[in-house]
Design an enzyme around this catalytic site. Structure first.
Site, mmCIF file in Angstrom:
data_model
loop_
_atom_site.group_PDB
_atom_site.id
_atom_site.type_symbol
_atom_site.label_atom_id
_atom_site.label_comp_id
_atom_site.label_asym_id
_atom_site.label_seq_id
_atom_site.Cartn_x
_atom_site.Cartn_y
_atom_site.Cartn_z
ATOM 1 N NE ARG A 42 -4.287 -1.570 1.759
ATOM 2 C CZ ARG A 42 -5.156 -2.080 2.619
ATOM 3 N NH1 ARG A 42 -4.924 -2.010 3.918
ATOM 4 N NH2 ARG A 42 -6.268 -2.633 2.183
ATOM 5 C CE LYS A 201 -18.065 -14.353 8.392
ATOM 6 N NZ LYS A 201 -17.798 -13.152 9.159
ATOM 7 N N GLY A 357 -8.187 -8.931 0.397
ATOM 8 C CA GLY A 357 -6.923 -9.249 1.063
ATOM 9 C C GLY A 357 -6.467 -10.678 0.853
ATOM 10 N N GLY A 380 -12.954 -3.679 0.718
ATOM 11 C CA GLY A 380 -14.306 -3.170 0.982
ATOM 12 C C GLY A 380 -14.741 -2.155 -0.063
HETATM 13 P P1 AMP Z 1 -13.212 -13.894 3.004
HETATM 14 O O1 AMP Z 1 -12.628 -12.959 4.022
HETATM 15 O O2 AMP Z 1 -14.680 -14.069 3.114
HETATM 16 O O3 AMP Z 1 -12.717 -13.600 1.598
HETATM 17 O O4 AMP Z 1 -12.637 -15.333 3.383
HETATM 18 C C1 AMP Z 1 -11.298 -15.694 3.293
HETATM 19 C C2 AMP Z 1 -11.118 -16.941 4.088
HETATM 20 O O5 AMP Z 1 -11.920 -17.970 3.565
HETATM 21 C C3 AMP Z 1 -9.699 -17.483 4.065
HETATM 22 O O6 AMP Z 1 -9.121 -17.291 5.334
HETATM 23 C C4 AMP Z 1 -9.892 -18.967 3.747
HETATM 24 O O7 AMP Z 1 -9.132 -19.813 4.599
HETATM 25 C C5 AMP Z 1 -11.369 -19.182 3.983
HETATM 26 N N1 AMP Z 1 -11.891 -20.303 3.213
HETATM 27 C C6 AMP Z 1 -11.770 -20.559 1.906
HETATM 28 N N2 AMP Z 1 -12.353 -21.718 1.575
HETATM 29 C C7 AMP Z 1 -12.857 -22.243 2.691
HETATM 30 C C8 AMP Z 1 -13.575 -23.442 3.007
HETATM 31 N N3 AMP Z 1 -13.876 -24.340 2.057
HETATM 32 N N4 AMP Z 1 -13.950 -23.645 4.286
HETATM 33 C C9 AMP Z 1 -13.651 -22.742 5.237
HETATM 34 N N5 AMP Z 1 -12.990 -21.586 5.014
HETATM 35 C C10 AMP Z 1 -12.600 -21.347 3.759
#
Ligand code: AMP
Length: 400
Positions: A42, A201, A357, A380
């Site tokens: 950044r 999520k 990220g 975001g």
């Molecule tokens: P986000 O902040 O929603 O983009 O989520 C990123 C996180 O999703 C990372 O830390 C990954 O480890 C997690 N992630 C990716 N695939 C999976 C999965 N199949 N089950 C649980 N966590 C996951």
């Protein structure tokens, strides 16, 4: 500049900065390990703007930024001092540091000339409260204002919103480039236009997924969020990540996609384990149902092959969110393959845009960042821009 999100905002070149004190909002919300900057991306990204301002004869550059969430308190671990040392190295010239972002010392530094970084804006609760008095105190530090903190544009704070209304202002090169890709390119993409969404999520990506249905030709969904969609289709997902309260929303997205002729591709095989642990023995499920005692931690080899093919064939790709738990080596294959396919697509002339990220962490891990057309610095803000929201930090810069 001319993008749909920012039709009447001046670029840097339109601002007369000669012999002026320029207040520059930057995004130096960087990861720290003690007083060491772990990832200076950044900071690096602001160098073109800072050099352009110095080259145009600015008298002083007064940099303001936030770090973490100190919630109005002077919390030592959120000090920006390590960022000043890093900036000095990257800019190749002296960078002063002042331990408060407002007050006598900051004012004096602004008048002395040179480059100065001021301490964390969020040591003052007035920053996040967009307090008009605080905005005035910040505005007193410059004769004009340059907004280059893309990652903070979705917040209406004193340093993003309030101050912009008090000084002649423009966006810096970093913000301009982000808008060119996230607004300009994606508003009129070369097709096929593919979105690759993943991460933990559905809740974080619901709005953007809905909005993308009006823009893209196909959406590939991997990562933890895929399992709420598979569950919505009545598929057994074992102990995999499930957001129960979003199953109806996921079903609605699948229905709308069908109506709009947008293809949604979900994983058809999975790398599963019994526990959410790096050393939990992993095996591939040949096809859909995931056994009741297992959870999916990455997409399977067939899915990797299909997703990679589709990414390589696309002309525009937007990627946000890993395909699996890439932080654990045995479950990183899907995310690494996605990064490699994007790099190949860029090589074939596609425009590839990566935000968020965790996707950026995959690029860092693989060294493929430079092979993307654009890596966004603001997770975001990039999602909100794609959702069609008006970013308060941009609105404040718009000339009436
Ligand atoms: P986000 O902040 O929603 O983009 O989520 C990123 C996180 O999703 C990372 O830390 C990954 O480890 C997690 N992630 C990716 N695939 C999976 C999965 N199949 N089950 C649980 N966590 C996951």
């Amino acid at each position: 500049m001319n993008t749909t999100a920012a039709p009447q905002i001046d670029s840097l070149d339109a601002l007369d900065v000669k012999d002026k004190r320029v207040l520059v909002r930057v995004d130096y919300n960087v990861p720290l390990d003690g007083d060491r900057v772990v990832d200076a991306t950044r900071i690096e990204r602001t160098i073109p703007t800072l050099k352009a301002l110095l080259g145009a004869g600015a008298k002083s550059l007064v940099l303001i930024a936030h770090l973490g969430r100190p919630k109005g308190e002077r919390v030592a671990k959120y000090s920006l001092k390590p960022a000043a040392a890093e900036l000095e190295k990257l800019l190749g010239q002296k960078v002063a540091f002042v331990s408060d972002c407002v007050g006598e010392e900051a004012l004096k530094a602004s008048q002395e000339g040179g480059v100065v970084l001021l301490e964390n804006l969020r040591y003052h609760s007035a920053e996040e409260g967009n307090d008009p008095e605080f905005a005035k105190q910040l505005a007193a530090l410059g004769d004009c204002f340059v907004q280059d903190a893309f990652g903070a544009l979705h917040r209406a704070h004193a340093s993003t919103s309030g101050v912009a209304q008090l000084l002649p202002c423009a966006v810096g090169h970093l913000v301009e480039k982000e808008l060119k890709f996230l607004d300009g390119v994606l508003a009129d993409p070369h097709r096929p236009f593919l979105a690759v969404l993943g991460g933990a999520k559905v809740s974080d990506k619901l709005a953007v997924t809905l909005r993308l249905l009006d823009k893209v030709d196909a959406i590939l969904i991997g990562g933890g969020m895929a399992y709420t969609f598979l569950h919505a289709q009545g598929i057994e997902i074992g102990k995999s990540l499930l957001e129960k309260d979003l199953v109806d929303d996921a079903a609605d997205i699948l229905k709308q996609a069908k109506e709009k002729g947008v293809e949604i591709l979900l994983p058809s095989d999975h790398l599963v384990a019994s526990e959410f642990k790096e050393d939990s023995p992993a095996c591939v499920t040949e096809s859909q149902p995931i056994p009741a005692d297992k959870l999916a931690l990455d997409i399977g080899p067939k899915t990797i092959e299909l997703f990679s093919k589709r990414i390589r064939e696309a002309k525009t790709v937007f990627w946000n969110g890993p395909m699996g738990v890439f932080e654990m080596k045995p479950f990183a294959k899907g995310s690494v393959a996605a990064a490699e396919a994007l790099a190949e697509a860029t090589g074939r002339g596609a425009t590839t845009i990566v935000g968020g990220g965790d996707s950026l962490a995959v690029l860092k891990m693989t060294g493929l960042g430079p092979k993307m057309s654009h890596c966004s610095t603001g997770g975001g803000a990039s999602l909100q821009l794609l959702e069609g929201k008006i970013l308060p930090g941009l609105k404040a810069l718009t000339k009436s």
